[in-house]
Design a protein around this motif. Structure first.
Motif: not given
Length: 164
Positions: A56-79
């Motif tokens: 997901l982190a790799a994709h977030l970089g790609e999506w940001e470079a392409a203009g941004g996106a919305v990702l639904a993700c639990s991301a439960l912990k700070e780490t």
């Protein structure tokens, strides 16, 4: 972000539409082994989540470079959130969808087409480290998804709310 049943997919899809950005669901990136483990009622460990978060982190970089996106993700912990943020410190805006145990449990019990069952809610809530930054949305039974999205859009930083 938030535990299962908080409306991440529903709200995320509507938010992406409102912002004119693509939507991605983090659940779609889980391995078959992770999905099978959760479907069997077993919580994922940090080790189980490692490759999923890295993907997901790799994709977030790609999506940001392409203009941004919305990702639904639990991301439960700070780490987990730090992993998603990436070494590049992507300009992410975190939206935390929070709700009472009763509301979340009721929503999960009403879902019959998802591997995440209501019996796993307690493990997610035990794992959850609520962020002290970003946008915090307290969910209620009385608000429609469209009303929740309107609240989010009203709080977004100018850069995040610009449509492409």
């Amino acid at each position: 972000m938030g535990v299962s049943g908080s409306g991440k997919t529903t709200i995320g899809e509507l938010l992406a539409q409102q912002l004119g950005r693509p939507f991605y669901d983090g659940d779609d990136y889980h391995s078959a082994a992770n999905v099978a483990k959760m479907a069997a009622g077993n919580p994922l460990t940090d080790a189980d989540r490692h490759d999923w978060l890295a993907t997901l982190a790799a994709h977030l970089g790609e999506w940001e470079a392409a203009g941004g996106a919305v990702l639904a993700c639990s991301a439960l912990k700070e780490t987990y959130r730090q992993t998603l943020q990436g070494g590049e410190q992507l300009p992410l805006t975190w939206v935390f969808l929070d709700g009472s145990h009763e509301l979340l449990e009721k929503r999960l019990e009403g879902r019959h087409d998802h591997y995440m069952k209501a019996s796993m809610l307690d493990s997610q809530l035990a794992t959850l480290e609520k962020p002290t930054y970003g946008i915090h949305i307290e969910l209620t039974n009385s608000e429609t998804p469209e009303q929740v999205v309107a609240r989010i859009v009203a709080q977004l930083p100018a850069r995040a709310s610009q449509t492409h």
